[in-house]
Design a protein around this motif. Structure first.
Motif, PDB file in Angstrom:
ATOM      1  N   LEU A   1       1.006  -1.271  -0.001  1.00 35.59           N
ATOM      2  CA  LEU A   1       0.171   0.072   0.005  1.00 35.59           C
ATOM      3  C   LEU A   1       0.947   1.357  -0.001  1.00 35.59           C
ATOM      4  N   GLN A   2       2.036   1.218   0.714  1.00 34.31           N
ATOM      5  CA  GLN A   2       2.924   2.375   0.670  1.00 34.31           C
ATOM      6  C   GLN A   2       3.461   2.632  -0.644  1.00 34.31           C
ATOM      7  N   LYS A   3       3.834   1.479  -1.187  1.00 33.70           N
ATOM      8  CA  LYS A   3       4.429   1.385  -2.440  1.00 33.70           C
ATOM      9  C   LYS A   3       3.372   2.126  -3.568  1.00 33.70           C
ATOM     10  N   LEU A   4       2.128   1.678  -3.526  1.00 32.77           N
ATOM     11  CA  LEU A   4       1.202   2.146  -4.159  1.00 32.77           C
ATOM     12  C   LEU A   4       0.749   3.793  -4.146  1.00 32.77           C
ATOM     13  N   TYR A   5       0.742   3.974  -3.011  1.00 31.66           N
ATOM     14  CA  TYR A   5       0.903   5.515  -2.497  1.00 31.66           C
ATOM     15  C   TYR A   5       2.008   6.487  -3.097  1.00 31.66           C
ATOM     16  N   HIS A   6       3.116   5.639  -3.051  1.00 32.25           N
ATOM     17  CA  HIS A   6       4.390   6.449  -3.611  1.00 32.25           C
ATOM     18  C   HIS A   6       4.092   6.551  -5.086  1.00 32.25           C
ATOM     19  N   ALA A   7       3.701   5.493  -5.698  1.00 26.42           N
ATOM     20  CA  ALA A   7       3.772   5.474  -6.960  1.00 26.42           C
ATOM     21  C   ALA A   7       2.784   6.579  -7.646  1.00 26.42           C
ATOM     22  N   GLU A   8       1.477   6.570  -7.042  1.00 26.33           N
ATOM     23  CA  GLU A   8       0.352   7.279  -7.317  1.00 26.33           C
ATOM     24  C   GLU A   8       1.053   8.735  -7.371  1.00 26.33           C
ATOM     25  N   LEU A   9       1.618   9.308  -6.263  1.00 24.56           N
ATOM     26  CA  LEU A   9       1.886  10.324  -5.885  1.00 24.56           C
ATOM     27  C   LEU A   9       3.190  11.012  -6.963  1.00 24.56           C
ATOM     28  N   GLU A  10       3.611   9.918  -7.536  1.00 29.91           N
ATOM     29  CA  GLU A  10       4.858  10.370  -8.486  1.00 29.91           C
ATOM     30  C   GLU A  10       4.159  10.246  -9.886  1.00 29.91           C
ATOM     31  N   ILE A  11       3.005   9.603 -10.255  1.00 32.18           N
ATOM     32  CA  ILE A  11       2.260   9.658 -11.294  1.00 32.18           C
ATOM     33  C   ILE A  11       1.951  10.796 -11.833  1.00 32.18           C
ATOM     34  N   LEU A  12       1.575  11.609 -10.702  1.00 27.94           N
ATOM     35  CA  LEU A  12       0.882  12.945 -11.075  1.00 27.94           C
ATOM     36  C   LEU A  12       1.894  13.922 -11.967  1.00 27.94           C
ATOM     37  N   ASP A  13       3.158  13.812 -11.551  1.00 28.45           N
ATOM     38  CA  ASP A  13       4.229  14.460 -12.259  1.00 28.45           C
ATOM     39  C   ASP A  13       4.692  13.809 -13.507  1.00 28.45           C
ATOM     40  N   LEU A  14       4.674  12.489 -13.302  1.00 29.87           N
ATOM     41  CA  LEU A  14       4.829  11.639 -14.790  1.00 29.87           C
ATOM     42  C   LEU A  14       4.099  11.654 -15.765  1.00 29.87           C
ATOM     43  N   HIS A  15       2.845  11.668 -15.467  1.00 30.45           N
ATOM     44  CA  HIS A  15       1.869  12.017 -16.480  1.00 30.45           C
ATOM     45  C   HIS A  15       1.983  13.307 -17.123  1.00 30.45           C
ATOM     46  N   ALA A  16       2.156  14.182 -16.320  1.00 30.25           N
ATOM     47  CA  ALA A  16       2.451  15.530 -16.770  1.00 30.25           C
ATOM     48  C   ALA A  16       3.581  15.819 -17.616  1.00 30.25           C
ATOM     49  N   ASP A  17       4.621  15.288 -17.251  1.00 31.47           N
ATOM     50  CA  ASP A  17       5.935  15.177 -18.181  1.00 31.47           C
ATOM     51  C   ASP A  17       5.721  14.367 -19.313  1.00 31.47           C
ATOM     52  N   LEU A  18       5.049  13.412 -19.315  1.00 31.01           N
ATOM     53  CA  LEU A  18       4.905  12.587 -20.501  1.00 31.01           C
ATOM     54  C   LEU A  18       3.827  13.326 -21.514  1.00 31.01           C
ATOM     55  N   ALA A  19       2.827  13.933 -20.985  1.00 32.89           N
ATOM     56  CA  ALA A  19       2.018  14.696 -21.833  1.00 32.89           C
ATOM     57  C   ALA A  19       2.740  15.763 -22.563  1.00 32.89           C
ATOM     58  N   ALA A  20       3.615  16.465 -21.653  1.00 33.64           N
ATOM     59  CA  ALA A  20       4.460  17.605 -22.422  1.00 33.64           C
ATOM     60  C   ALA A  20       5.338  17.006 -23.335  1.00 33.64           C
ATOM     61  N   ALA A  21       5.923  15.888 -23.194  1.00 36.45           N
ATOM     62  CA  ALA A  21       6.869  15.213 -24.213  1.00 36.45           C
ATOM     63  C   ALA A  21       6.337  14.459 -25.417  1.00 36.45           C
ATOM     64  N   ALA A  22       4.977  14.392 -25.226  1.00 37.99           N
ATOM     65  CA  ALA A  22       4.253  13.631 -26.449  1.00 37.99           C
ATOM     66  C   ALA A  22       4.394  14.706 -27.683  1.00 37.99           C
ATOM     67  N   ALA A  23       4.190  13.998 -28.702  1.00 40.99           N
ATOM     68  CA  ALA A  23       4.427  14.716 -29.994  1.00 40.99           C
ATOM     69  C   ALA A  23       3.300  14.872 -30.803  1.00 40.99           C
ATOM     70  N   THR A  24       2.165  14.155 -30.273  1.00 45.88           N
ATOM     71  CA  THR A  24       0.635  14.501 -30.960  1.00 45.88           C
ATOM     72  C   THR A  24      -0.221  14.760 -29.744  1.00 45.88           C
ATOM     73  N   ASP A  25      -1.249  15.325 -30.143  1.00 47.33           N
ATOM     74  CA  ASP A  25      -2.337  15.895 -29.140  1.00 47.33           C
ATOM     75  C   ASP A  25      -3.019  14.625 -28.717  1.00 47.33           C
ATOM     76  N   ASP A  26      -3.245  13.514 -29.451  1.00 42.96           N
ATOM     77  CA  ASP A  26      -3.938  12.315 -28.574  1.00 42.96           C
ATOM     78  C   ASP A  26      -3.349  11.702 -27.703  1.00 42.96           C
ATOM     79  N   VAL A  27      -1.913  11.659 -28.053  1.00 39.64           N
ATOM     80  CA  VAL A  27      -1.019  10.932 -26.667  1.00 39.64           C
ATOM     81  C   VAL A  27      -1.108  11.910 -25.542  1.00 39.64           C
ATOM     82  N   ALA A  28      -0.839  13.110 -25.918  1.00 37.74           N
ATOM     83  CA  ALA A  28      -0.680  14.404 -24.836  1.00 37.74           C
ATOM     84  C   ALA A  28      -1.988  14.259 -24.290  1.00 37.74           C
ATOM     85  N   ALA A  29      -3.169  14.146 -24.809  1.00 36.54           N
ATOM     86  CA  ALA A  29      -4.527  14.073 -24.128  1.00 36.54           C
ATOM     87  C   ALA A  29      -4.599  12.893 -23.100  1.00 36.54           C
ATOM     88  N   LEU A  30      -4.068  11.932 -23.567  1.00 32.93           N
ATOM     89  CA  LEU A  30      -4.428  10.396 -22.905  1.00 32.93           C
ATOM     90  C   LEU A  30      -3.746  10.855 -21.305  1.00 32.93           C
TER      91      LEU A  30
END
Length: 162
Positions: free
Chosen positions: A14-43
């Motif tokens: 549960l602690q691992k999952l909590y850490h992962a979810e907190l990190e995912i907020l930044d991870l997804h923002a960074d991946l959206a910014a790095a995406a080359a196309t709008d559909d991938v960024a929107a995902l």
């Protein structure tokens, strides 16, 4: 912490999952910014609200267990974050960038699903309240839906290129 009981394993995961979810907020923002196309960024940007709610569900589980929310990193999540850092700092053609972004997102969702599967098994073995298993199952459904959406884009592009 040495894990010797199912309860300790549940808390660790549960602690691992909590850490992962907190990190995912930044991870997804960074991946959206790095995406080359709008559909991938929107995902990735569209999944942010789900991630916030998943964090709240995990916090409710900690509360149900009468434990303070505590995040514990894992080597797997650290590897996914390292992969993301490499992707966002590398200049590659757009079609390769999207493939990198999607692959990193899929690794993350698979990791989440694996941890959630382990938590659900342990919750059943420990006979934890339905409120806990419902929260975990809902997070798993959302992670699976995100993974399926990413896989669909990869498959669509494979068919277009094939």
């Amino acid at each position: 912490m040495t894990t010797t009981t199912p309860t300790e394993m549940f808390e660790r995961e549960l602690q691992k999952l909590y850490h992962a979810e907190l990190e995912i907020l930044d991870l997804h923002a960074d991946l959206a910014a790095a995406a080359a196309t709008d559909d991938v960024a929107a995902l990735f940007t569209d999944h942010e609200a789900d991630t916030v709610e998943q964090i709240h569900r995990i916090e409710r589980i900690f509360e149900e267990l009468d434990e303070p929310p505590e995040a514990e990193g894992s080597p797997v999540m650290e590897g996914i974050l390292t992969e993301k850092d490499e992707i966002v700092s590398t200049d590659v053609p757009p079609e390769l960038r999207d493939l990198d972004v999607l692959s990193t997102g899929m690794m993350n969702e698979r990791f989440e699903i694996t941890v959630l599967d382990r938590l659900l098994l342990l919750a059943t073995d420990l006979d934890l309240p339905d409120e806990i298993t419902t929260e975990l199952a809902t997070n798993r459904q959302e992670a699976k839906a995100a993974l399926t959406a990413m896989e669909a884009i990869v498959e669509r592009r494979r068919l277009e290129d094939g």
